[in-house]
Design an enzyme around this catalytic site. Structure first.
Site, PDB file in Angstrom:
ATOM      1  N   HIS A  96       6.032  -1.162 -10.212  1.00  0.00           N
ATOM      2  CA  HIS A  96       5.819  -2.044  -9.055  1.00  0.00           C
ATOM      3  C   HIS A  96       4.322  -2.226  -8.805  1.00  0.00           C
ATOM      4  O   HIS A  96       3.830  -2.119  -7.680  1.00  0.00           O
ATOM      5  CB  HIS A  96       6.538  -1.504  -7.815  1.00  0.00           C
ATOM      6  CG  HIS A  96       8.026  -1.670  -7.901  1.00  0.00           C
ATOM      7  ND1 HIS A  96       8.668  -2.859  -7.607  1.00  0.00           N
ATOM      8  CD2 HIS A  96       9.008  -0.810  -8.279  1.00  0.00           C
ATOM      9  CE1 HIS A  96       9.965  -2.721  -7.783  1.00  0.00           C
ATOM     10  NE2 HIS A  96      10.205  -1.496  -8.193  1.00  0.00           N
ATOM     11  N   TYR A 124       4.802   9.987  -7.476  1.00  0.00           N
ATOM     12  CA  TYR A 124       3.885   9.083  -6.769  1.00  0.00           C
ATOM     13  C   TYR A 124       2.458   9.628  -6.698  1.00  0.00           C
ATOM     14  O   TYR A 124       1.498   8.870  -6.916  1.00  0.00           O
ATOM     15  CB  TYR A 124       4.442   8.777  -5.374  1.00  0.00           C
ATOM     16  CG  TYR A 124       5.549   7.746  -5.408  1.00  0.00           C
ATOM     17  CD1 TYR A 124       5.296   6.397  -5.163  1.00  0.00           C
ATOM     18  CD2 TYR A 124       6.850   8.109  -5.714  1.00  0.00           C
ATOM     19  CE1 TYR A 124       6.307   5.444  -5.207  1.00  0.00           C
ATOM     20  CE2 TYR A 124       7.870   7.161  -5.765  1.00  0.00           C
ATOM     21  CZ  TYR A 124       7.591   5.835  -5.516  1.00  0.00           C
ATOM     22  OH  TYR A 124       8.605   4.902  -5.573  1.00  0.00           O
TER      23      TYR A 124
END
Length: 309
Positions: free
Chosen positions: A36, A301
């Site tokens: 993304h 992340y």
């Protein structure tokens, strides 16, 4: 002799770094988000409902809260065209609170389900994609993976057409979580964000421009607020909590948790995008992970964050 697909499936994904490396195998390393990568940041506010307060004791549901929203395209390619089929599923990440005082991070996409049951299977899928490019003889590693993983094939072949806007598609939480109320009663839920503007997509005969989504949402929010209703889909006995590849039945009850109102475009500098990160395992008291995949996703992340600095 083991096939390439079998070898890929044999490699476990045990850490967030493992997952990020598998994402790089599929999409390359671009000094950006591992997945993304192409996105736009906006800001707004969340207002909860009384039904949310009854379902969970999370402080988030006691009062209005500022939010940061990042809409995005799939893949780790920072410049993927918006009209590329590989840009699906679209993503919406929501940070409740502020970067310095975060309350909850939710990362969703506009497909009700996930391609695999586990992080290890997802890693195998990514490696199969990365080793099945142009010039690879059929059956490719990806062909072999999809032949034995029908949910992954469904995920890759039944995505929505390109949306008219990031604001005209619904978004779904990937993993199940558990809500606990003030009496200690627990209930599994999955998240859903439903657009107030309705769901609208380009048809098969129409084609959007390569880079239309970011200018469109910027203009839309300038003209007026963009709203989504946030729902909890309530799980029932027999619903799978540890398998995000299986959507829960549409008959499951939806409880409206509140409304997010997106009011302004954020600065959207390269520095701001690099600095913004979401941790889907960050949850307040009253909300807890039900799917173990969330642990590895949350580990991944910060790894991706470090690589893009």
């Amino acid at each position: 002799m083991l096939t390439a697909t079998a070898n890929a499936q044999d490699k476990p994904v045990e850490t967030g770094r493992d997952l990020v490396e598998d994402l790089h195998t599929a999409f390359g390393e671009h000094h950006a988000r591992a997945v993304h990568a192409k996105g736009i940041i906006l800001e707004g506010r969340f207002e909860p409902t009384s039904a949310a307060r009854a379902l969970s004791r999370a402080p988030l549901f006691e009062h209005g809260t500022p939010i940061i929203v990042r809409f995005s395209n799939f893949t780790g390619f920072p410049n993927i065209p918006d009209n590329d089929p590989g840009a699906n599923p679209r993503g919406m990440a929501v940070k409740f609170g502020s970067p310095t005082n975060p309350l909850l991070d939710i990362v969703t996409h506009n497909f009700d389900g996930f391609p695999t049951r586990t992080a290890t299977e997802f890693g195998a899928l990514l490696r199969a994609i990365g080793t099945s490019g142009p010039g690879v003889a059929a059956p490719t590693p990806l062909d072999g993976f999809l032949a034995t993983h029908p949910d992954a094939k469904t995920f890759l072949t039944t995505q929505h057409p390109a949306p008219l806007s990031y604001a005209t598609t619904a978004y779904f939480g990937v993993n199940a979580v558990t809500f606990t109320d003030r009496k200690g009663r627990a209930r599994p839920v999955r998240y859903r964000f439903v657009p107030a503007a309705g769901e609208h997509y380009f048809g098969t005969g129409a084609g959007p421009a390569p880079d239309y989504l970011q200018p469109e949402i910027a203009k839309r929010v300038k003209d007026g607020p963009v709203r989504f209703d946030w729902y909890a889909q309530l799980g029932e006995r027999g619903d799978l909590l540890e398998d995000p590849s299986i959507a829960w039945p549409p008959s499951r009850k939806l409880v409206k948790l509140g409304t997010i109102t997106i009011a302004v475009l954020a600065a959207n500098t390269a520095e701001a995008d690099r600095a913004l990160t979401f941790l889907p395992g960050r949850m307040p008291d009253g909300i807890a992970a039900a799917d173990p995949m969330l642990a590895i996703r949350t580990e991944a992340y910060p790894v991706s964050f470090g690589e893009r600095q």
